[in-house]
Design an enzyme around this catalytic site. Structure first.
Site, PDB file in Angstrom:
ATOM      1  N   ASP A  67       0.811  -1.211   0.000  1.00  0.00           N
ATOM      2  CA  ASP A  67       0.000   0.000   0.000  1.00  0.00           C
ATOM      3  C   ASP A  67       0.845   1.261   0.000  1.00  0.00           C
ATOM      4  OD1 ASP A  67      -2.638   1.251   0.177  1.00  0.00           O
ATOM      5  OD2 ASP A  67      -2.017   1.877   2.181  1.00  0.00           O
ATOM      6  N   MET A 100      -7.908   5.801   2.902  1.00  0.00           N
ATOM      7  CA  MET A 100      -8.000   7.007   2.078  1.00  0.00           C
ATOM      8  C   MET A 100      -6.744   7.269   1.244  1.00  0.00           C
ATOM      9  SD  MET A 100     -11.002   8.224   2.536  1.00  0.00           S
ATOM     10  CE  MET A 100     -10.750   9.809   1.750  1.00  0.00           C
ATOM     11  N   ARG A 101      -5.714   6.423   1.409  1.00  0.00           N
ATOM     12  CA  ARG A 101      -4.482   6.701   0.674  1.00  0.00           C
ATOM     13  C   ARG A 101      -4.709   6.636  -0.834  1.00  0.00           C
ATOM     14  NH1 ARG A 101      -1.128   3.681   3.338  1.00  0.00           N
ATOM     15  NH2 ARG A 101      -0.205   5.371   4.540  1.00  0.00           N
ATOM     16  N   ALA A 102      -5.572   5.736  -1.276  1.00  0.00           N
ATOM     17  CA  ALA A 102      -5.826   5.613  -2.714  1.00  0.00           C
ATOM     18  C   ALA A 102      -6.388   6.908  -3.288  1.00  0.00           C
ATOM     19  CB  ALA A 102      -6.783   4.451  -2.978  1.00  0.00           C
TER      20      ALA A 102
END
Length: 683
Positions: free
Chosen positions: A193, A274-276
């Site tokens: 990720d 929320m990183r995406a």
């Protein structure tokens, strides 16, 4: 310094070149993970990128590459006055898979720290990579404790070195680029990720492109400097385009309508966290800047999604990476608002256009260019015994009564099967072992570089000699011979070798589906615990090594899915083949302890005049070798012969039924295996 292959001479691989260039424009995108088969120029393209990055300004004499405009106030070489500034090329630092912890984060002189209170720090690779590229080839094979340091540095933008109360911190912001061959195992989910973008690469199947690859590579090897000179103009133009895009990047507008499309896309594909969303926004902005635009379009969002989301959608190692592009287009169209018209050519120059970064175009002065370099899983909730869909009694058969492959039943969560004793193998999560990290259990004299100081043992070793050494002040006089290394106990990964009975006695459709489901469940467990796995099958007249020991559990799952059944049951051949495999693996990796998992009903109907006796003798050879083993008893029906239990006794291991293999049913399995081993030793 050796000449690197020109980036613009790389043939094809548009997605890979685009992902690397977007990170060159905006390092905040978060790096690139390159997945692909061996020999596809992954490393060649990554190493070539470093030549395109603009120079960086650094404080003169600073070992940690501080920016003169905003030097790090906590820099170990600081505080920085008006010492001047230097300009140097951006670095690409390579992290070897076998690097030590001290090589990665740096090392502290413990003797000076204890005796004089001086922080004598030798920077590591994280410091060298600051404001540059940190490249990890075969990143999926990196040890867990090194991955932990990478995760910390990537999250905080700094590296911390702690040694018995002495602390050093320095900035460590870098572009993380990793390459991997999925056949050798998947990447730990937490690190996966952390990569902003991911790209799948494969060798071209177009003969003309393959010819061009070979032609360029041979030309480069014959005259590296001359070949690079022929591409110098292309390289300079691409370098200038990166600088221009960087200058335009702060002016790019990311409208609310585009942000809504990004959020809707991430929600539609059910990515975690929320990183995406953040990565997609940064990638779409970089795409617009790369195309020379000041506004982000839907096409930028689409291309950003194809680069940023595939690796974030995987729920277990057997899921194929990728995206449903029809679903993506539908989502973007549904949430499309008022926006500027898409640029007809928003991305980098494609193959054949002859522009900077074209990579597949007509090469200057004869057309030479590069060739490829050859260089987590969520736990399943406990469920009832899987009941695969019944199939017709007269299922399709091949030669010699062979049946077609049966689909595996649903996997379930298993309890841990571990190897008794204390090992010293590669770090993992299965069996007890002496490791670099874990709880401290003792102290010893260091062999080589001291990595983990045992403070109290060091003080006790130095204390009797203080008068003889002329101690007069408050400091403790410490010599190299006084230092003690902490002995730590953690967990190791093992080699789990599956020996699967694929004979006619196992060929009942419902039973073989359940058996495959059980093996699939154990493979999931092996993935979580960082094991190597291998697969031996036996049926008909012989046994075969269906999958040599590997870190790729998804490769094992694919072989298992394709496994046909039928024929006689050469159990002894399967056990002897497994013994040969383990013998070779002990020579290759003597520190990795094996766990033999035999999946059978215990019947033996082939291999000689006394197949049962031959199987028993083969099993006792494993027991004599000290191999830990578990027999998964697949016998079914109202009348049971108990043959699998006898096989387990000959192996010196434990037998467990398919139902008992579940996490809530075998709590005492490991304890029983340990008791059996203790009894054998006492005898």
């Amino acid at each position: 310094m050796s000449t690197r292959y020109p980036f613009t001479a790389v043939v094809g691989m548009d997605d890979l070149r685009l992902a690397l260039l977007l990170n060159a424009v905006s390092p905040a995108v978060g790096g690139v993970l390159v997945r692909g088969e061996k020999g596809t120029a992954k490393s060649t393209a990554v190493r070539a990128l470093a030549e395109l990055l603009p120079q960086v300004a650094v404080v003169a004499g600073c070992r940690f590459s501080c920016d003169p405009a905003s030097p790090d106030p906590g820099c170990p070489d600081g505080p920085h006055g008006d010492g001047g500034a230097d300009a140097r090329p951006a670095r690409m630092v390579e992290l070897p898979v076998g690097a030590s912890e001290d090589r990665l984060v740096g090392s502290l002189d413990i003797e000076k720290a204890l005796a004089d209170g001086v922080k004598a720090f030798e920077p590591g690779l994280l410091a060298a990579a600051h404001r540059g590229i940190l490249y990890v080839d075969e990143v999926n094979l990196l040890s867990d404790h090194l991955i932990d340091h990478l995760l910390d540095a990537a999250a905080m933008g700094a590296s911390h070195v702690e040694r018995e109360g002495v602390s050093v911190r320095h900035a460590a912001r870098f572009l993380l680029v990793g390459t991997m061959n999925p056949e050798e195992g998947e990447l730990r989910p937490q690190l996966l990720d952390r990569f902003g973008l991911t790209v799948e690469v494969a060798a071209s199947r177009v003969p003309e492109e393959r010819v061009e690859v070979v032609r360029r590579r041979l030309a480069f090897e014959d005259d590296p400097a001359g070949f690079a000179g022929r591409w110098a103009g292309e390289e300079a133009a691409l370098r200038e385009r990166i600088v221009t895009a960087r200058e335009l990047l702060p002016k790019v507008a990311l409208g609310d309508a585009v942000l809504l499309q990004i959020a809707a896309t991430c929600a539609a594909f059910e990515v975690d966290g929320m990183r995406a969303d953040i990565v997609m926004a940064r990638t779409a902005t970089a795409l617009a800047a790369w195309a020379g635009r000041e506004e982000v379009t839907s096409e930028d969002v689409r291309r950003a999604a194809l680069l940023a989301l595939p690796h974030r959608r995987r729920r277990n190692p057997f899921d194929a990476p990728g995206m449903d592009e029809d679903k993506l287009d539908e989502t973007l169209e549904r949430f499309k608002g008022d926006e500027p018209e898409d640029d007809p050519d928003p991305g980098p120059d494609g193959p054949g256009d002859g522009g900077p970064g074209g990579g597949g175009g007509v090469p200057p002065q004869g057309g030479e260019g590069p060739a490829p370099e050859t260089d987590g899983v969520p736990e399943q909730a406990p469920a009832q015994t899987p009941e695969p869909t019944p199939e017709p009694e007269h299922a399709p058969r091949g030669a010699a009564g062979e049946r077609a492959a049966v689909k595996a039943g649903e996997p379930f969560r298993t309890k841990t099967l571990s190897v008794p004793g204390l090992g010293e193998g590669a770090a993992g999560r299965r069996s007890r072992a002496r490791t670099q990290n874990g709880r401290t259990t003792g102290a010893t004299r260091p062999r080589g570089t001291l990595t983990k100081l045992h403070l109290s043992a060091t003080v006790r070793a130095a204390a009797p000699h203080q008068r003889a050494r002329g101690r007069s002040g408050a400091g403790l006089v410490v010599r190299r011979d006084d230092l003690r290394q902490a002995v730590r106990e953690g967990r190791e990964g093992n080699l789990v070798l599956f020996v699967v009975d694929a004979s006619g006695s196992m060929a009942a459709r419902r039973r073989m589906g359940a058996v495959k489901g059980a093996v699939l469940s154990l493979l999931l467990d092996a993935y979580q615990r960082r094991d190597k796995v291998g697969l031996v099958t036996f049926r008909g007249r012989a046994a075969e090594l269906a999958l040599p020991p590997t870190s790729s559990v998804d490769a094992a799952a694919a072989r298992l899915e394709e496994l046909p059944t039928g024929g006689r049951t050469p159990l002894s051949a399967g056990l002897l083949k497994a013994r040969d495999v383990l013998r070779v693996e002990r020579l290759r990796d003597p520190s990795r302890r094996p766990l033999l998992v035999v999946v059978t009903d215990g019947r033996a109907t082939g291999g000689g005049p006394d197949p049962v006796g031959l199987a028993a003798r083969a099993a006792r050879l494993h027991a004599a070798d000290g191999t830990a083993s578990v027999v998964v008893d697949c016998e079914a029906g109202p009348v049971r012969l108990g043959l699998a239990g006898g096989l387990a006794r000959d192996l010196g291991g434990t037998a467990v039924t398919l139902d008992e293999l579940r996490a809530d049913a075998i709590a005492g399995l490991v304890r029983e295996a340990q008791v059996n081993r203790s009894v054998r030793r006492a005898a």
